[in-house]
Structure formats: structure tokens, C-alpha cells
Write a protein that holds these residues in place. Structure first.
Motif, PDB file in Angstrom:
ATOM      1  N   ILE A  19       6.937 -10.890 -21.353  1.00  0.00           N
ATOM      2  CA  ILE A  19       7.227 -11.431 -20.021  1.00  0.00           C
ATOM      3  C   ILE A  19       8.079 -10.453 -19.220  1.00  0.00           C
ATOM      4  O   ILE A  19       7.862 -10.233 -18.031  1.00  0.00           O
ATOM      5  N   ASN A  20       9.052  -9.836 -19.880  1.00  0.00           N
ATOM      6  CA  ASN A  20       9.906  -8.870 -19.193  1.00  0.00           C
ATOM      7  C   ASN A  20       9.146  -7.612 -18.789  1.00  0.00           C
ATOM      8  O   ASN A  20       9.460  -6.986 -17.777  1.00  0.00           O
ATOM      9  N   GLN A  21       8.139  -7.242 -19.587  1.00  0.00           N
ATOM     10  CA  GLN A  21       7.282  -6.115 -19.191  1.00  0.00           C
ATOM     11  C   GLN A  21       6.535  -6.449 -17.901  1.00  0.00           C
ATOM     12  O   GLN A  21       6.454  -5.625 -16.984  1.00  0.00           O
ATOM     13  N   CYS A  22       5.990  -7.664 -17.861  1.00  0.00           N
ATOM     14  CA  CYS A  22       5.290  -8.113 -16.648  1.00  0.00           C
ATOM     15  C   CYS A  22       6.257  -8.190 -15.468  1.00  0.00           C
ATOM     16  O   CYS A  22       5.911  -7.842 -14.337  1.00  0.00           O
ATOM     17  N   ARG A  23       7.467  -8.633 -15.751  1.00  0.00           N
ATOM     18  CA  ARG A  23       8.494  -8.722 -14.713  1.00  0.00           C
ATOM     19  C   ARG A  23       8.814  -7.338 -14.150  1.00  0.00           C
ATOM     20  O   ARG A  23       8.960  -7.160 -12.941  1.00  0.00           O
ATOM     21  N   SER A  24       8.887  -6.335 -15.042  1.00  0.00           N
ATOM     22  CA  SER A  24       9.169  -4.973 -14.592  1.00  0.00           C
ATOM     23  C   SER A  24       8.062  -4.451 -13.680  1.00  0.00           C
ATOM     24  O   SER A  24       8.329  -3.762 -12.684  1.00  0.00           O
ATOM     25  N   ILE A  25       6.828  -4.783 -14.026  1.00  0.00           N
ATOM     26  CA  ILE A  25       5.699  -4.379 -13.182  1.00  0.00           C
ATOM     27  C   ILE A  25       5.815  -5.027 -11.816  1.00  0.00           C
ATOM     28  O   ILE A  25       5.594  -4.386 -10.773  1.00  0.00           O
ATOM     29  N   LEU A  59       8.589  -6.088 -10.316  1.00  0.00           N
ATOM     30  CA  LEU A  59       9.720  -5.530  -9.593  1.00  0.00           C
ATOM     31  C   LEU A  59       9.402  -4.152  -9.009  1.00  0.00           C
ATOM     32  O   LEU A  59       9.966  -3.759  -7.979  1.00  0.00           O
ATOM     33  N   SER A  60       8.495  -3.437  -9.653  1.00  0.00           N
ATOM     34  CA  SER A  60       8.119  -2.111  -9.146  1.00  0.00           C
ATOM     35  C   SER A  60       7.045  -2.179  -8.067  1.00  0.00           C
ATOM     36  O   SER A  60       6.687  -1.156  -7.482  1.00  0.00           O
ATOM     37  N   SER A  61       6.532  -3.394  -7.822  1.00  0.00           N
ATOM     38  CA  SER A  61       5.427  -3.539  -6.868  1.00  0.00           C
ATOM     39  C   SER A  61       5.742  -4.508  -5.729  1.00  0.00           C
ATOM     40  O   SER A  61       4.837  -5.075  -5.118  1.00  0.00           O
ATOM     41  N   ILE A  62       7.021  -4.726  -5.472  1.00  0.00           N
ATOM     42  CA  ILE A  62       7.407  -5.633  -4.388  1.00  0.00           C
ATOM     43  C   ILE A  62       7.074  -4.981  -3.040  1.00  0.00           C
ATOM     44  O   ILE A  62       7.515  -3.858  -2.781  1.00  0.00           O
ATOM     45  N   PRO A  63       6.307  -5.649  -2.198  1.00  0.00           N
ATOM     46  CA  PRO A  63       5.991  -5.055  -0.886  1.00  0.00           C
ATOM     47  C   PRO A  63       7.224  -5.044   0.010  1.00  0.00           C
ATOM     48  O   PRO A  63       8.085  -5.919  -0.096  1.00  0.00           O
ATOM     49  N   SER A  64       7.298  -4.056   0.879  1.00  0.00           N
ATOM     50  CA  SER A  64       8.405  -4.022   1.828  1.00  0.00           C
ATOM     51  C   SER A  64       8.208  -5.135   2.862  1.00  0.00           C
ATOM     52  O   SER A  64       7.088  -5.626   3.049  1.00  0.00           O
ATOM     53  N   ILE A  65       9.285  -5.511   3.505  1.00  0.00           N
ATOM     54  CA  ILE A  65       9.210  -6.571   4.516  1.00  0.00           C
ATOM     55  C   ILE A  65       8.176  -6.231   5.596  1.00  0.00           C
ATOM     56  O   ILE A  65       7.431  -7.094   6.058  1.00  0.00           O
ATOM     57  N   THR A  66       8.119  -4.960   5.975  1.00  0.00           N
ATOM     58  CA  THR A  66       7.186  -4.547   7.041  1.00  0.00           C
ATOM     59  C   THR A  66       5.735  -4.627   6.598  1.00  0.00           C
ATOM     60  O   THR A  66       4.832  -4.666   7.442  1.00  0.00           O
ATOM     61  N   GLU A  67       5.487  -4.631   5.291  1.00  0.00           N
ATOM     62  CA  GLU A  67       4.117  -4.723   4.778  1.00  0.00           C
ATOM     63  C   GLU A  67       3.616  -6.157   4.706  1.00  0.00           C
ATOM     64  O   GLU A  67       2.411  -6.394   4.575  1.00  0.00           O
ATOM     65  N   LEU A  68       4.516  -7.117   4.779  1.00  0.00           N
ATOM     66  CA  LEU A  68       4.113  -8.523   4.655  1.00  0.00           C
ATOM     67  C   LEU A  68       3.310  -8.971   5.857  1.00  0.00           C
ATOM     68  O   LEU A  68       3.677  -8.705   7.003  1.00  0.00           O
ATOM     69  N   ASN A  69       2.206  -9.689   5.589  1.00  0.00           N
ATOM     70  CA  ASN A  69       1.470 -10.268   6.719  1.00  0.00           C
ATOM     71  C   ASN A  69       2.157 -11.550   7.168  1.00  0.00           C
ATOM     72  O   ASN A  69       2.983 -12.123   6.453  1.00  0.00           O
ATOM     73  N   ASP A  70       1.816 -11.990   8.370  1.00  0.00           N
ATOM     74  CA  ASP A  70       2.504 -13.141   8.966  1.00  0.00           C
ATOM     75  C   ASP A  70       2.322 -14.416   8.153  1.00  0.00           C
ATOM     76  O   ASP A  70       3.236 -15.252   8.073  1.00  0.00           O
ATOM     77  N   LEU A  89       2.252 -16.707  -4.004  1.00  0.00           N
ATOM     78  CA  LEU A  89       3.425 -15.862  -3.773  1.00  0.00           C
ATOM     79  C   LEU A  89       3.769 -15.052  -5.025  1.00  0.00           C
ATOM     80  O   LEU A  89       4.221 -13.902  -4.927  1.00  0.00           O
ATOM     81  N   PHE A  90       3.554 -15.635  -6.201  1.00  0.00           N
ATOM     82  CA  PHE A  90       3.777 -14.913  -7.453  1.00  0.00           C
ATOM     83  C   PHE A  90       2.804 -13.741  -7.572  1.00  0.00           C
ATOM     84  O   PHE A  90       3.195 -12.633  -7.942  1.00  0.00           O
ATOM     85  N   ASN A  91       1.548 -13.982  -7.243  1.00  0.00           N
ATOM     86  CA  ASN A  91       0.541 -12.919  -7.306  1.00  0.00           C
ATOM     87  C   ASN A  91       0.832 -11.804  -6.302  1.00  0.00           C
ATOM     88  O   ASN A  91       0.417 -10.658  -6.501  1.00  0.00           O
ATOM     89  N   ARG A  92       1.524 -12.129  -5.224  1.00  0.00           N
ATOM     90  CA  ARG A  92       1.899 -11.133  -4.213  1.00  0.00           C
ATOM     91  C   ARG A  92       3.223 -10.430  -4.558  1.00  0.00           C
ATOM     92  O   ARG A  92       3.706  -9.619  -3.799  1.00  0.00           O
ATOM     93  N   ASN A  93       3.798 -10.794  -5.700  1.00  0.00           N
ATOM     94  CA  ASN A  93       5.092 -10.243  -6.148  1.00  0.00           C
ATOM     95  C   ASN A  93       6.230 -10.605  -5.192  1.00  0.00           C
ATOM     96  O   ASN A  93       7.205  -9.853  -5.065  1.00  0.00           O
ATOM     97  N   LEU A  94       6.124 -11.770  -4.561  1.00  0.00           N
ATOM     98  CA  LEU A  94       7.186 -12.261  -3.686  1.00  0.00           C
ATOM     99  C   LEU A  94       8.086 -13.251  -4.422  1.00  0.00           C
ATOM    100  O   LEU A  94       9.208 -13.514  -3.995  1.00  0.00           O
ATOM    101  N   LEU A  95       7.568 -13.796  -5.503  1.00  0.00           N
ATOM    102  CA  LEU A  95       8.358 -14.608  -6.428  1.00  0.00           C
ATOM    103  C   LEU A  95       8.310 -13.924  -7.787  1.00  0.00           C
ATOM    104  O   LEU A  95       7.224 -13.586  -8.277  1.00  0.00           O
ATOM    105  N   ILE A  96       9.463 -13.715  -8.395  1.00  0.00           N
ATOM    106  CA  ILE A  96       9.553 -13.023  -9.678  1.00  0.00           C
ATOM    107  C   ILE A  96       9.958 -14.034 -10.742  1.00  0.00           C
ATOM    108  O   ILE A  96      10.930 -14.770 -10.573  1.00  0.00           O
ATOM    109  N   LEU A  97       9.221 -14.063 -11.831  1.00  0.00           N
ATOM    110  CA  LEU A  97       9.504 -15.023 -12.893  1.00  0.00           C
ATOM    111  C   LEU A  97      10.862 -14.760 -13.529  1.00  0.00           C
ATOM    112  O   LEU A  97      11.221 -13.618 -13.812  1.00  0.00           O
ATOM    113  N   ALA A  98      11.632 -15.821 -13.717  1.00  0.00           N
ATOM    114  CA  ALA A  98      12.926 -15.733 -14.391  1.00  0.00           C
ATOM    115  C   ALA A  98      12.721 -16.126 -15.856  1.00  0.00           C
ATOM    116  O   ALA A  98      12.663 -17.317 -16.167  1.00  0.00           O
TER     117      ALA A  98
END
Length: 327
Positions: A27-33, A35-46, A92-101
């Protein structure tokens, strides 16, 4: 025998702890992936910004660093229907906007044979990908004046609006059915009927259609030889008949007021009220009534409702647990 049992229990605990550590590592490996793929705020669609804002508004914890679980949320609901709640979180999880704890949600996560995470989105807890400052900006912007014409032209925005109105109807149908000890099967047929109705009627009218249809089904049980299963199965046909009478002009378009047991959700407020500047727009207006003023005349088309929840493994069957003897 007592010694053997104690040794057995210790062995089982060691095995369970080993499996837990192995799962946490994965799970932590997936979490690391993530965290490395979070889109920037400017990349987010409306649309994703609106979904994230609704999530913060509904299940954001007091510290605004993580969510509370949907299961534990006792305040403003995220959407009108639990299946839609889970679909929003999965999106949102698939978009890496929510990260699993992991530590807080370990027991609600399993790893399947394909080494994929299977998450119980109803009970899991997630961390927000962005800082408190950025989340606050997203929430403020979601409630401020925006380019409504651009949103109306976005097929994703339309799809989520359709799902939200469909969720309003499904939630009310389940509630009314339970009150009458009925359990209509909620599958593709019923959803197709509701989609057709919502293309022409607001949710407020559909609440009347659903109420009348369930009441007719409850009365049907009183006839000789009719079981509650028969009556439950008649609900979808009743909805078609009641809507047909309204559509033909035989009956008036009776509109309902929002029931206190079905309060407006965070998603409804952000996707309808703040975007279109109307009060409880998801309840009182059809999609076409809201969208038409913002569309170029040449692009007007009939509303086509998307099936609620296109995510994999979504099951539209709703089982209502009732201790009912067939009569």
C-alpha cells in the motif's frame, strides 16, 4: 490442550502480522506512486476542482488535512446517494487528489490476485493531496462566479449533473419503498426509465411520480394472491404509467418540496446553486432548463442521462434488508 491452543493462537497472530506488514508495504508503494504523480493546481480541470470542493465541504476533517470516512460523516452529505458518494471518491483517488492513509484504512483495503488495491471507499480515510491554503482557494473559487458557458459545454460536467439528479431520485425511491416495506429491484431497466423521465421533468416532479408509484404498489399488496415481491416489481411500471399521464397532460405536473429526510448535498450546492445562481437548482429544474441559456442555439440537443456510476465494479442492485413474510 490449553498449551496447544495458545501456540496455535500465537502462530495465527504471527501470520496475521506478517500479512499485515506485507500489505502495508505494498500500500505504501502505491502511495509513493500517487505522491509522485499529484497534478499541480494549474493542471486541474474545472470539474475536478468542483468535485474536490464538494468533498472538502462534506467530509473534510477539522484539520483539513484528511477526510473523515463516509461511514462516520454525520453532517452535510457529499451526494444524495451512497453509490455516487463512493464513485466521487474513487474518481478523485484515481486522479491522485485523494491519497490513501494506510494506517487508518488498512482494514478496508485488500490486494487482489492482479496486485491491485480494492478499497472500501465507504469506510476508508484519505489525505488531501494539496495544502490547506490551496484547498481553501479551491473551495472559495467553487463558490464564486465562474464561466458557466464553458462548464455547460464540458461533457464531464453534464455527466456529473445527470448522475446527481438520478441519485436524488434513487435515494427517494429507496426511502419511500422501505417505509412501505417494499424492495423494488434497482437495475438497468429502472434507471433507464428514470433517465427518460428526468429529461423532461425536474426532480421535484419526479418525487411526486415516485411517491405515487410506491403508494400504488403498496395498495397492490392488498389484492388476493399478490405478494410484496409482486408489488415491489410493479414499481417501475407504475413510474412509467404515472409519468405517461403527466407527459400526455392527463395529470398536472405536481411538484414536491424537498423532504427533510433528503437534504441538499454538498455536490448539489456546488454543481447547481453556485454555478447557475439558483436556489436548489438540482431539485427544481431539468438539466436542459438550466443549460439552455448558456448554450449556443445551434448546439441545443436533447438531454441524454448517463448511467449512475460508470466505474468498474459498481453494482446498481440495492438490497433492502427487511424481515418480511410474503403474503
Amino acid at each position: 490442550m490449553d498449551q496447544e491452543y495458545l501456540e496455535y493462537r500465537l502462530k495465527q497472530k504471527r501470520l496475521e502480522e506478517g500479512m499485515r506488514q506485507t500489505a502495508l508495504e505494498y500500500i505504501n508503494q502505491c502511495r509513493s506512486i500517487q505522491l509522485s504523480s499529484i497534478p499541480s493546481i494549474t493542471e486541474l480541470n474545472d470539474v475536478d476542482k468542483l468535485l474536490l470542493a464538494a468533498t472538502v465541504e462534506s467530509i473534510g476533517a477539522d484539520n483539513l488535512r484528511n477526510t473523515v470516512s463516509l461511514h462516520d460523516n454525520l453532517s452535510l452529505s457529499l451526494s444524495p446517494f451512497s453509490r455516487l458518494d463512493e464513485e466521487i471518491l474513487q474518481h478523485l483517488f484515481n486522479r491522485n487528489l485523494l491519497i490513501l492513509a494506510p494506517e487508518n484504512s488498512y482494514e478496508y483495503v485488500t490486494i487482489n490476485e492482479e496486485k491491485e488495491l480494492e478499497i472500501d471507499f465507504y469506510q476508508a480515510i484519505f489525505e488531501f493531496a494539496y495544502s490547506i491554503e490551496n484547498l481553501t482557494k479551491i473551495l472559495i473559487n467553487a463558490k464564486s462566479k465562474k464561466n458557466t458557458s464553458a462548464l455547460v459545454a464540458d461533457s464531464q460536467f453534464k455527466s456529473w449533473c445527470e448522475k446527481l439528479q438520478l441519485g436524488e431520485c434513487l435515494s427517494y425511491l429507496v426511502t419511500r419503498s422501505r417505509l412501505n416495506y417494499l424492495a423494488p429491484p434497482i437495475g438497468d431497466k429502472l434507471i433507464s426509465i428514470l433517465r427518460s423521465c428526468l429529461a423532461e421533468c425536474a426532480v421535484s416532479t419526479m418525487h411526486y411520480v415516485i411517491w405515487k408509484s410506491v403508494e400504488n404498489a403498496a395498495a397492490y399488496v392488498q389484492k388476493p394472491g399478490i405478494t410484496r415481491r409482486h408489488a415491489s416489481n410493479s414499481v417501475s411500471g407504475n413510474i412509467e404509467r404515472v409519468f405517461g399521464k403527466i407527459h400526455s397532460g392527463s395529470w398536472n405536473r405536481n411538484k414536491s418540496f424537498r423532504d427533510a429526510s433528503h437534504p441538499q448535498s454538498a455536490m448539489a450546492k456546488i454543481f447547481f446553486d453556485y454555478v447557475f445562481g439558483v436556489d436548489d437548482g438540482s431539485f427544481h429544474y431539468t438539466i436542459d432548463e438550466l443549460f439552455s441559456p448558456y448554450r449556443p442555439q445551434k448546439t441545443l440537443e436533447q438531454v441524454s442521462y448517463a448511467t449512475l456510476g460508470n466505474v468498474r465494479s459498481t453494482n446498481y442492485s440495492v438490497t433492502i434488508a427487511l424481515d418480511i413474510k410474503q403474503s
